[in-house]
Motif scaffolding. Sequence first.
Motif, short mmCIF file in Angstrom:
data_model
loop_
_atom_site.label_atom_id
_atom_site.label_comp_id
_atom_site.label_asym_id
_atom_site.label_seq_id
_atom_site.Cartn_x
_atom_site.Cartn_y
_atom_site.Cartn_z
N PRO A 20 0.81 -1.23 0.00
CA PRO A 20 0.00 0.00 0.00
C PRO A 20 0.84 1.28 0.00
O PRO A 20 1.99 1.28 0.42
CB PRO A 20 -0.76 -0.11 1.32
N VAL A 21 0.23 2.34 -0.49
CA VAL A 21 0.76 3.69 -0.30
C VAL A 21 -0.02 4.23 0.89
O VAL A 21 -1.20 4.51 0.80
CB VAL A 21 0.53 4.57 -1.55
N GLY A 22 0.66 4.35 2.02
CA GLY A 22 -0.01 4.76 3.24
C GLY A 22 -0.17 6.26 3.38
O GLY A 22 -1.15 6.75 3.90
N ASN A 23 0.81 7.00 2.90
CA ASN A 23 0.80 8.46 3.02
C ASN A 23 1.11 9.05 1.64
O ASN A 23 2.23 8.98 1.16
CB ASN A 23 1.84 8.91 4.04
N SER A 37 0.86 11.42 -8.02
CA SER A 37 0.11 12.03 -6.92
C SER A 37 0.51 13.49 -6.70
O SER A 37 0.44 14.00 -5.60
CB SER A 37 0.31 11.22 -5.62
N ASP A 38 0.89 14.15 -7.77
CA ASP A 38 1.21 15.58 -7.66
C ASP A 38 -0.07 16.40 -7.80
O ASP A 38 -1.15 15.86 -8.02
CB ASP A 38 2.26 16.00 -8.71
N THR A 39 0.05 17.69 -7.66
CA THR A 39 -1.14 18.56 -7.70
C THR A 39 -1.88 18.47 -9.03
O THR A 39 -3.10 18.51 -9.06
CB THR A 39 -0.76 20.02 -7.41
N TYR A 40 -1.15 18.33 -10.12
CA TYR A 40 -1.79 18.24 -11.44
C TYR A 40 -2.58 16.94 -11.57
O TYR A 40 -3.72 16.93 -12.01
CB TYR A 40 -0.74 18.35 -12.55
N SER A 41 -1.96 15.84 -11.18
CA SER A 41 -2.59 14.52 -11.35
C SER A 41 -3.81 14.31 -10.47
O SER A 41 -4.72 13.58 -10.85
CB SER A 41 -1.57 13.42 -11.08
N ILE A 42 -3.84 14.90 -9.29
CA ILE A 42 -5.01 14.73 -8.43
C ILE A 42 -5.94 15.94 -8.49
O ILE A 42 -6.85 16.06 -7.70
CB ILE A 42 -4.63 14.39 -6.98
N ASP A 43 -5.69 16.81 -9.47
CA ASP A 43 -6.56 17.96 -9.75
C ASP A 43 -6.78 18.83 -8.50
O ASP A 43 -7.90 19.07 -8.07
CB ASP A 43 -7.89 17.48 -10.31
N ALA A 44 -5.68 19.27 -7.92
CA ALA A 44 -5.74 20.13 -6.74
C ALA A 44 -4.81 21.33 -6.93
O ALA A 44 -3.80 21.24 -7.61
CB ALA A 44 -5.32 19.37 -5.50
N GLU A 48 -3.96 23.45 -1.73
CA GLU A 48 -4.88 22.43 -1.22
C GLU A 48 -4.24 21.05 -1.12
O GLU A 48 -4.83 20.14 -0.55
CB GLU A 48 -6.09 22.31 -2.15
N PHE A 49 -3.05 20.87 -1.68
CA PHE A 49 -2.46 19.54 -1.80
C PHE A 49 -2.27 18.85 -0.45
O PHE A 49 -2.61 17.67 -0.30
CB PHE A 49 -1.13 19.61 -2.55
N HIS A 50 -1.74 19.56 0.53
CA HIS A 50 -1.48 18.95 1.83
C HIS A 50 -2.77 18.42 2.46
O HIS A 50 -2.81 17.28 2.93
CB HIS A 50 -0.80 19.95 2.77
N GLN A 51 -3.82 19.21 2.45
CA GLN A 51 -5.07 18.78 3.06
C GLN A 51 -5.72 17.62 2.30
O GLN A 51 -6.24 16.68 2.89
CB GLN A 51 -6.07 19.94 3.15
N LEU A 52 -5.65 17.66 0.98
CA LEU A 52 -6.22 16.60 0.17
C LEU A 52 -5.43 15.30 0.35
O LEU A 52 -6.01 14.22 0.51
CB LEU A 52 -6.24 17.00 -1.31
N ALA A 53 -4.10 15.39 0.34
CA ALA A 53 -3.26 14.20 0.54
C ALA A 53 -3.53 13.60 1.92
O ALA A 53 -3.61 12.37 2.06
CB ALA A 53 -1.80 14.56 0.38
N TYR A 54 -3.69 14.41 2.91
CA TYR A 54 -4.00 13.93 4.26
C TYR A 54 -5.35 13.21 4.29
O TYR A 54 -5.48 12.12 4.84
CB TYR A 54 -4.02 15.11 5.24
N ARG A 55 -6.34 13.80 3.66
CA ARG A 55 -7.69 13.23 3.66
C ARG A 55 -7.76 11.90 2.90
O ARG A 55 -8.53 11.02 3.25
CB ARG A 55 -8.68 14.24 3.06
N LEU A 56 -6.93 11.74 1.88
CA LEU A 56 -6.95 10.53 1.05
C LEU A 56 -5.96 9.45 1.49
O LEU A 56 -5.98 8.35 0.95
CB LEU A 56 -6.67 10.90 -0.41
#
Length: 75
Positions: A20-23, A37-44, A48-56
Amino acid sequence: MAAYSIGKCEWISAAVVCAPVGNIESHFGTSDGGYYSDTYSIDAKKIEFHQLAYRLSPTFLMDNVRAPTLFIQGM
């Protein structure tokens, strides 16, 4: 997806998680495959990247896990 699901769904009775990718945030910064999983690829937006990465990230959902889980990683 299994690692994320066991932290979000209480009705799952057991799971197997393989490599798994845990973080997501640390995966982006340290892995040669983290480019997806950069800002472009996850559309953020960058801000917002830090909060979105944390949530996912499954790591931050582990307090919710009740299902017995088998983790398979590497050799």
